[in-house]
Design an enzyme around this catalytic site. Structure first.
Site, PDB file in Angstrom:
ATOM      1  N   THR A 122       0.513  -1.061   0.212  1.00  0.00           N
ATOM      2  CA  THR A 122       0.036   0.188   0.237  1.00  0.00           C
ATOM      3  C   THR A 122       0.870   1.408  -0.106  1.00  0.00           C
ATOM      4  OG1 THR A 122      -1.608   1.154   1.342  1.00  0.00           O
ATOM      5  CG2 THR A 122      -0.241  -0.720   2.259  1.00  0.00           C
ATOM      6  N   ASP A 123       0.556   2.615  -0.813  1.00  0.00           N
ATOM      7  CA  ASP A 123       0.862   3.939  -0.287  1.00  0.00           C
ATOM      8  C   ASP A 123       1.204   4.092   0.825  1.00  0.00           C
ATOM      9  OD1 ASP A 123      -1.640   4.284  -0.237  1.00  0.00           O
ATOM     10  OD2 ASP A 123      -1.398   6.036  -1.175  1.00  0.00           O
ATOM     11  N   GLU A 124      -0.085   3.566   1.621  1.00  0.00           N
ATOM     12  CA  GLU A 124      -0.054   3.800   3.504  1.00  0.00           C
ATOM     13  C   GLU A 124       1.825   3.895   4.159  1.00  0.00           C
ATOM     14  OE1 GLU A 124      -2.531   3.702   6.191  1.00  0.00           O
ATOM     15  OE2 GLU A 124      -3.839   3.986   5.079  1.00  0.00           O
ATOM     16  N   TYR A 146      -1.629  -0.197  10.797  1.00  0.00           N
ATOM     17  CA  TYR A 146      -1.974  -1.721  10.234  1.00  0.00           C
ATOM     18  C   TYR A 146      -1.109  -0.760   8.845  1.00  0.00           C
ATOM     19  CZ  TYR A 146      -3.471  -1.628   5.349  1.00  0.00           C
ATOM     20  OH  TYR A 146      -3.559  -1.575   4.037  1.00  0.00           O
ATOM     21  N   LYS A 150       2.011  -3.488   7.446  1.00  0.00           N
ATOM     22  CA  LYS A 150       2.194  -3.614   5.588  1.00  0.00           C
ATOM     23  C   LYS A 150       4.052  -3.331   5.885  1.00  0.00           C
ATOM     24  CE  LYS A 150       0.128  -4.549   3.039  1.00  0.00           C
ATOM     25  NZ  LYS A 150      -0.974  -5.882   2.521  1.00  0.00           N
TER      26      LYS A 150
END
Ligand code: NAD
Ligand code: DAU
Length: 330
Positions: A122-124, A146, A150
């Site tokens: 994810t970009d997060e 989260y 990741k």
């Protein structure tokens, strides 16, 4: 090609399975999913009788899934706990599934000599950026349990490339939206609340920015990386379609023909990332571009939820009800 998809009963995984089975009628897919609250076999009704599709209910943390993975070329790991608000309230399961589950799949891939392991990230993992955009070489700077889980998984995946020469790719996409997204997430929550004339909860000042990617565009990107991705490489997938949350809420109400008075500002999310933005030049060079403008994709999505009330009504009246009441304190 024989592909193992994990987490294929969720939002992006199920869209991807349907996309692949339609595009490549001779590919075989094994979907391994634990069926958490977010996993839903209704998402896969149209392929459940396809002779090239098989489903097994199992947890990616279990070593026994190794016995299922014989005769497969590729593993694509979509399986994860994915909702930031739940990670803030109960982080443990995020560490188990998102980190240990990835580790287990990497070990199995190594043992079974899998030809390609793809990690859906994810970009997060890059964290928030006020101006400009991150690329694949930007440092990891996650803000919540989260995204930290990741990011940890991404580091493990890269270590398996460096140490064991496992052929891997990592795909980091921005916020997806489209059919079959569980209604805890911003866009489907707002659409389904709007349909029911319930308030649309907006965290903080509503000026947080996300870069919206229509799920079909993401499926095309994953397909391209599956076939042309260079081993060991990370690919960002984004759209350039940045919108403030308050704009998205007003647009949904406009499409639904509902009043803006349904918007309600509520308590902010702790550690809330202000803006996500990533560059996708590397994927562009591979031959991919997003096809959906945000407003077109949003209208298509709103219409899907209007036409598929059977799909979301039972979720919102089932398990989700308790979570919603507790989380939004109503
Ligand atoms: P989702 O929450 O809709 O689905 C997750 C799926 O994983 C569910 O079917 C669930 O049952 C399954 N699962 C969870 N734990 C499992 C376990 N231990 N073993 C086996 N299956 C398990 O998620 P999504 O939005 O479709 O996201 C899919 C992937 O894409 C995730 O890895 C997520 O981090 C990533 N991602 C999502 C977005 C987005 O906007 N939705 C954006 C970027 C990246
Ligand atoms: O960026 C990719 C990520 O996008 C994925 O990795 C995550 O799995 C996915 O959940 C998503 O994370 P976000 O936190 O960006 O998505 P969410 O739908 O939870 O929220 C989008 C924005 O809307 C965010 O700024 C928070 C805000 N929001 C969300 C909810 C649920 C609200 O204002 N009100 C809400 O009720």
């Amino acid at each position: 090609m024989n592909i193992v998809v994990t987490g294929g009963a969720g939002f992006i995984g199920s869209n991807f399975i349907k996309y692949i089975l339609k595009k490549y009628p001779d590919y075989k897919i094994l979907n391994i999913d634990k069926l958490t609250y977010a996993g839903n076999l209704d998402n896969l009704k149209e392929v459940e009788n396809n002779k090239n599709y098989k489903f097994v209910k199992m947890d990616i943390c279990e070593r026994e899934i190794e016995d299922l993975i014989t005769g497969y070329d590729v593993i694509i790991n979509f399986a994860a706990e994915t909702h930031v608000d739940r990670a803030i309230e109960n982080p443990e399961i995020f560490l188990k599934t998102d980190i240990f589950g990835t580790f287990n799949l990497l070990e199995i891939s190594r043992k079974k000599k899998i030809e390609k392991y793809i990690q859906i990230s994810t970009d997060e993992v890059y964290g928030s950026i006020e101006n400009g955009s991150f690329d694949e070489t930007s440092p990891l700077n996650p803000s919540n349990p989260y995204s930290a889980s990741k990011a940890s998984a991404d580091l493990l995946v890269l270590s398996y490339f460096k140490t064991y020469k496992l052929p891997v790719n990592i795909i980091r996409s921005t916020n997806n939206y489209g059919p079959n997204q569980y209604p805890e997430k911003f866009i489907p929550l707002l659409i389904t609340n709007g349909i029911d004339n319930k308030f649309l909860p907006i965290y903080g000042d509503g000026l947080y920015v996300r870069e919206w990617l229509y799920v079909e565009d993401n499926c095309r990107a994953i397909d391209l990386i599956l076939h042309k991705g260079e081993d060991g490489e990370i690919y960002n997938v984004s759209s350039g379609e940045e919108r403030e949350n308050i704009y998205v809420a007003k647009k949904i109400l406009e499409i639904l023909g509902k009043p803006e008075s349904l918007i309600r500002f509520v308590k902010d999310r702790p550690g809330h990332d202000r803006r996500y933005s990533i560059k996708f030049e590397k994927l562009k060079k591979l031959g991919w571009e997003p096809l959906f403008k945000f407003e077109d994709g949003l209208e298509k999505t709103v219409n899907w939820y209007i036409e598929n009330e059977w799909w979301w009504r039972k979720i919102k009246e089932g398990d989700f009800k308790e979570y919603y009441k507790k989380h939004y304190q109503i």
